[in-house]
Scaffold this active site. Structure first.
Site, PDB file in Angstrom:
ATOM      1  N   ARG A   1       0.835  -1.193   0.000  1.00 55.92           N
ATOM      2  CA  ARG A   1       0.000   0.000   0.000  1.00 55.92           C
ATOM      3  C   ARG A   1       0.876   1.250   0.000  1.00 55.92           C
ATOM      4  NH1 ARG A   1      -4.110  -0.524   4.847  1.00 55.92           N
ATOM      5  NH2 ARG A   1      -4.811   1.490   3.998  1.00 55.92           N
TER       6      ARG A   1
ATOM      7  N   CYS B   1      -1.137   6.260   8.949  1.00 56.69           N
ATOM      8  CA  CYS B   1      -1.459   4.907   8.488  1.00 56.69           C
ATOM      9  C   CYS B   1      -2.665   5.026   7.559  1.00 56.69           C
ATOM     10  CB  CYS B   1      -1.735   3.975   9.664  1.00 56.69           C
ATOM     11  SG  CYS B   1      -3.103   4.506  10.721  1.00 56.69           S
TER      12      CYS B   1
END
Length: 288
Positions: free
Chosen positions: A180, A239
Site C-alpha cells: 500500500r 497509516c
C-alpha cells in the site's frame, strides 16, 4: 537482555492484579473487513474478566466523514465515563492479536490526560491460548467522571500535515503494509489514490511486534532506524485511518523520544483528496 517498553504490561502481571481496586481493563479490538472477525461478537462471547468494550467505530467525532476520527474531549468524556473509567485509574488496554488496535486507544487515553495507561503484551489471542481467565459475563459498571486534559500538540490535523509535507519539518512514518505504501496494492477503501506522502518512510505495523508481543527496546530501535527514522528528530505517524499509526507512536514513546504527533486523518483523508501530493514506489530521499 534488552528492556521492554514501560508502556506494556505482561499477561502474568495482569492475571495477578485482576481484582485490584482502581484497575480498568479495556477491550479495544477492531478488525479490517478482510480479517473476517467481529470484534463486538468476540467480546460478547469471551473477554478478560472485568473488561469493558471500547468501540472504535463509536467513540469518534460524529460530525466527521473520516473513519475513526478523533472525538472531541467532551465526546470522549461522555463515552469513557459511561464505561466507568476514571482518569486516575490504572488502565490496561488490549486487542485480539496484540499490538494492532489497542495502541490507538492507549494513545487516545494519554491524549486526554490519563497517565497510567498500558497495552497488554500479546493481546487476547495469546491470553486465551495460555489458558488464562476469560468470561462472557458483562462487567459491572459504575459510571464515573473522566475529566479530560486534552493535549492538542500530540495531534496533526490536515493543514498542519500539509505544511509538514511541504517543509519537511517532521519525519513521516507510515504504518501501512509495504504494498500500500509503494502503491503496488490498491487501497481497501474506494476512491482513494495509492502511494504515500512525499518524504514518508514505511514502518509496517507488523514490523514492530512478534506474535503480538511488542519488540524489546533494542528491537524497536533497530526497526525504526532500518526504516530511515532518525530517533533524535521528531516524527509524525500515519497509516490508513489513524489506528495502527499509534503502534509507531507507542514504539517512539517507549524509546523516550519526544515532539512527535499522530496524523489523525491519515491516508483516508490524504489519499481521498485531489489536491495533495502523492508518490509511488519505495521511500525516496530522507525527510526531516
Amino acid at each position: 537482555m534488552s528492556k521492554q517498553s514501560p508502556y506494556v504490561v505482561q499477561p502474568d502481571w495482569l492475571a495477578d492484579h485482576l481484582d485490584d481496586p482502581g484497575l480498568s481493563i479495556v477491550d479495544a479490538s477492531w478488525y479490517l473487513p478482510a480479517q473476517g472477525r467481529d470484534a463486538r461478537a468476540e467480546y460478547d462471547a469471551a473477554h478478560i474478566p472485568g473488561a469493558v468494550f471500547f468501540d472504535q467505530d463509536l467513540v469518534i467525532d460524529p460530525d466527521s466523514s473520516l473513519p475513526h476520527a478523533l472525538p472531541s474531549p467532551l465526546v470522549f468524556e461522555q463515552h469513557v465515563s459511561a464505561m466507568g473509567i476514571s482518569r486516575d485509574d490504572t488502565i490496561v488496554i488490549y486487542d485480539g492479536p496484540g499490538m494492532f488496535t489497542a495502541p490507538r486507544v492507549w494513545w487516545m487515553f494519554r491524549l486526554m490526560g490519563a497517565e497510567t495507561v498500558f497495552v497488554l503484551d500479546g493481546g487476547f489471542d495469546n491470553w486465551k491460548a495460555a489458558g488464562r481467565a476469560i468470561t462472557a459475563e458483562p462487567p459491572r459498571i459504575a459510571p464515573t467522571a473522566f475529566v479530560p486534559h486534552y493535549d492538542a500538540a500530540r495531534v496533526a490535523m490536515f493543514d498542519e500535515m500539509r505544511a509538514i509535507v511541504d517543509d519537511r519539518s517532521l519525519q513521516i512514518a507510515d504504518a501501512r503494509a509495504p504494498g500500500r505504501f509503494t502503491g503496488e496494492e490498491a487501497e481497501p477503501r474506494p476512491g482513494m489514490r495509492a502511494g504515500h506522502m512525499p518524504g514518508a518512510r514505511n514502518v509496517p505495523v507488523m514490523s514492530l511486534s512478534e506474535n503480538g508481543y511488542l519488540k524489546d527496546l533494542d528491537g524497536l530501535r533497530t526497526t525504526l532506524q532500518a526504516a530511515g527514522i532518525d530517533l533524535a528528530k521528531p516524527v509524525v505517524t500515519t497509516c490508513g485511518s489513524g489506528v495502527t499509526a499509534a503502534v509507531i507512536t507507542l514504539a517512539l514513546e517507549s524509546l523516550g523520544t519526544s515532539g512527535h504527533k499522530l496524523y489523525d486523518g491519515s491516508w483516508s483523508e490524504w489519499g481521498s483528496r485531489d489536491d495533495t501530493p502523492v508518490e509511488a514506489g519505495p521511500a525516496g530521499a530522507p525527510n526531516a
